[in-house]
Enzyme design. Structure first.
Site, mmCIF file in Angstrom:
data_model
loop_
_atom_site.group_PDB
_atom_site.id
_atom_site.type_symbol
_atom_site.label_atom_id
_atom_site.label_comp_id
_atom_site.label_asym_id
_atom_site.label_seq_id
_atom_site.Cartn_x
_atom_site.Cartn_y
_atom_site.Cartn_z
ATOM 1 N N LYS A 190 4.978 7.390 -5.659
ATOM 2 C CA LYS A 190 5.759 6.751 -4.598
ATOM 3 C C LYS A 190 7.083 6.229 -5.152
ATOM 4 C CE LYS A 190 3.809 4.325 -0.942
ATOM 5 N NZ LYS A 190 3.050 3.254 -0.309
ATOM 6 N N LYS A 200 -7.903 -4.251 12.001
ATOM 7 C CA LYS A 200 -8.379 -5.036 10.852
ATOM 8 C C LYS A 200 -8.097 -6.532 11.050
ATOM 9 C CE LYS A 200 -4.348 -4.935 7.733
ATOM 10 N NZ LYS A 200 -4.019 -6.337 7.683
ATOM 11 N N CYS A 203 -2.901 -2.466 11.561
ATOM 12 C CA CYS A 203 -2.935 -3.934 11.683
ATOM 13 C C CYS A 203 -3.938 -4.473 12.707
ATOM 14 C CB CYS A 203 -1.541 -4.450 11.998
ATOM 15 S SG CYS A 203 -0.408 -4.236 10.621
#
Ligand code: NAD
Length: 456
Positions: A35, A263, A260
């Site tokens: 990354k 969870k 989001c």
């Protein structure tokens, strides 16, 4: 200001870019070597409008750099943002292992007074845990403060949200740290909520849980509308014009997903039980959300008389919502898996999420198509699963020639019911009676077992 951002995902990468754009010296740190190499080359690992240009410009102007060395990041900065993931654990709680590890490592490298800012979404009490972990791991006897600064950006709009937040929440018990944080954000001229650490942590969960509740509420209304002959889109419009309610998050569909809401709602419910409190409303929100997708899969299955084996469903949309390549906890992906499990073949297209979808779906066999019309070619039905704007502009004449059976399951209410029905389709939407609903009702009332399909 010298800033380190630990974790260069949706929040950290956008945060690092915008902090640099504000004139700060920023170093982004991630353990993912690939990354970091990609970002350094200007190849963004995520799709966010405008991000690539801001990252490239700030790198070339010398304000933004990236590294895999946390020690380098900590040493070069005065303020360190923790932006690592807090996924759902098997128990439904937030998995804090990434946050804990970063806190321990920061402690080892801390070489002078710094402010450690927790931007990751974390349950109440976590900032105190972070402080403890840093303290336990200090190599040098230095002072530091921990600040809670939850992030509210929306994926797909993260650059504009980070630049123009509706509010900035700063939880702190140190005047010194608070004034450093206010210096970072003051130029925005946006409201700043100053509070204690625990309230700041709770504001983030309360906000996401409230929005998720709005979605589950309108999905329950959709069930009622569909049964009673009302139209949920009209009901939502009428409700949303009331300024106490507002129009957002009132789109009935197949439920909320993403990295989001699921969870965070689950973690807040777990927080409530850990405080010996049963948050009944949240339990309902979670249950409704799960049932909503099952209800739609069931509709598709019922239309094909309970057997999808040998049928091909053309799917539009795999990301968890429009304008993102993120497929984490995407309801569209769950529906695809469910349909595959029932024996259907799947042809799918998404404008940005195909690469991520392929990685996540792995062995689940899906025929990935190059554009929206290719999914319809010889499919037995079309299902619109994600609300990409482009999916609302279908050339219905073309769709009809491509599909084997002119049936559309519009799981996001993207299309105009009158237009679709008068173009000769069997149409299913959410929370409104359509010719498809009537058809299924006839089927279930037809005890002889003869399948009625309006003229077929
Ligand atoms: P993400 O998974 O996209 O990114 C997290 C990054 O942290 C990854 O690149 C990972 O490699 C890196 N990381 C993990 N451990 C590390 C370590 N020890 N050192 C350095 N890097 C490490 O996550 P995200 O979506 O950016 O979310 C981050 C946090 O922000 C979560 O708590 C999330 O709930 C919260 N949040 C997310 C959003 C959103 O829309 N994605 C919005 C608001 C808040």
């Amino acid at each position: 200001m010298k800033i380190c951002v630990v974790g260069t995902g949706y929040v950290g990468l956008v945060g690092a870019a915008i902090f640099a754009d504000w004139g700060n010296d920023v170093i982004g740190v991630d353990i993912n070597v690939e990354k970091i190499e990609r970002i350094k080359k200007g190849d963004m690992p995520i799709f966010e409008s405008g991000l690539s240009e801001i990252v490239s410009r700030n790198i070339s102007e010398g304000r933004l750099s990236f590294t895999t060395s946390l020690s380098e990041g900590v040493k070069k900065s005065d303020v360190i943002f923790i932006c690592v993931g807090t996924p759902q654990s098997e128990t439904g709680d937030a998995d804090l292992s990434f946050v804990r590890k970063v806190a321990e490592d920061i402690g080892k490298h801390l070489d002078g007074y710094k402010v450690i800012v927790v931007k990751s979404t974390v349950p109440v009490g976590t900032n105190e845990m972070v402080r403890k972990k840093i303290k336990e791991n200090l190599t040098y006897n230095v002072d530091f403060d921990v600040v809670s600064n939850p992030e509210f950006l929306r994926e797909g709009h993260s650059v504009e949200d980070m630049k123009n937040p509706e509010r900035t929440v700063i939880g702190s018990d140190s005047e010194k740290a608070l004034s450093i944080m206010k210096e970072l954000y003051a130029h925005l001229g946006r409201p700043i909520v100053e509070c204690d650490l625990r309230s700041a942590e709770m504001i983030k969960y309360a906000s996401n849980a409230f929005l998720a509740s709005k979605i589950s509420f309108i999905n329950e209304m959709a069930q009622l509308c569909e049964r009673s002959g009302a139209d949920v889109s009209t009901v939502a419009k009428g409700m949303g014009l009331d300024s106490r309610i507002g129009p957002k998050f009132l789109n009935a569909g197949i439920g909320y997903g993403g990295s989001c809401f699921p969870k965070d709602v689950s973690a807040l419910y777990k927080t409530s039980t850990s405080q010996d409190y049963d948050f009944r409303l949240l339990r309902g929100v979670i249950e409704v959300n799960k049932l909503q997708r099952e209800y739609f899969v069931n509709k598709i299955s019922r239309y094909f008389d309970g057997t999808l084996s040998g049928k091909t469903v053309g799917v539009l949309g795999l990301s968890f919502k429009e304008n993102t390549d993120d497929v984490r906890e995407s309801v569209a992906m769950e529906v695809v898996k469910h349909l595959r499990g029932l024996g259907a073949k799947i042809k799918a297209f998404d404008p940005e999420a195909m690469y991520n979808a392929k990685k996540v779906l792995g062995d689940v066999s899906v025929d990935y198509c190059l554009d929206k019309y290719e999914v319809m070619q010889d499919s037995d039905a079309l299902a619109i699963l994600t609300e990409w704007k482009d999916f609302s502009n279908l050339d219905l004449g073309r769709v009809k020639t491509l599909l084997k059976d002119p049936v559309i399951f519009d799981c996001r209410n993207m299309l105009d019911k009158e237009k679709v029905e008068s173009a000769g389709f069997v149409y299913f939407a959410v929370g409104k009676r359509t010719n498809g609903t009537e058809l299924l009702d006839k089927k279930s009332h037809n005890s002889s077992g003869v399948i009625l399909r309006d003229g077929k």
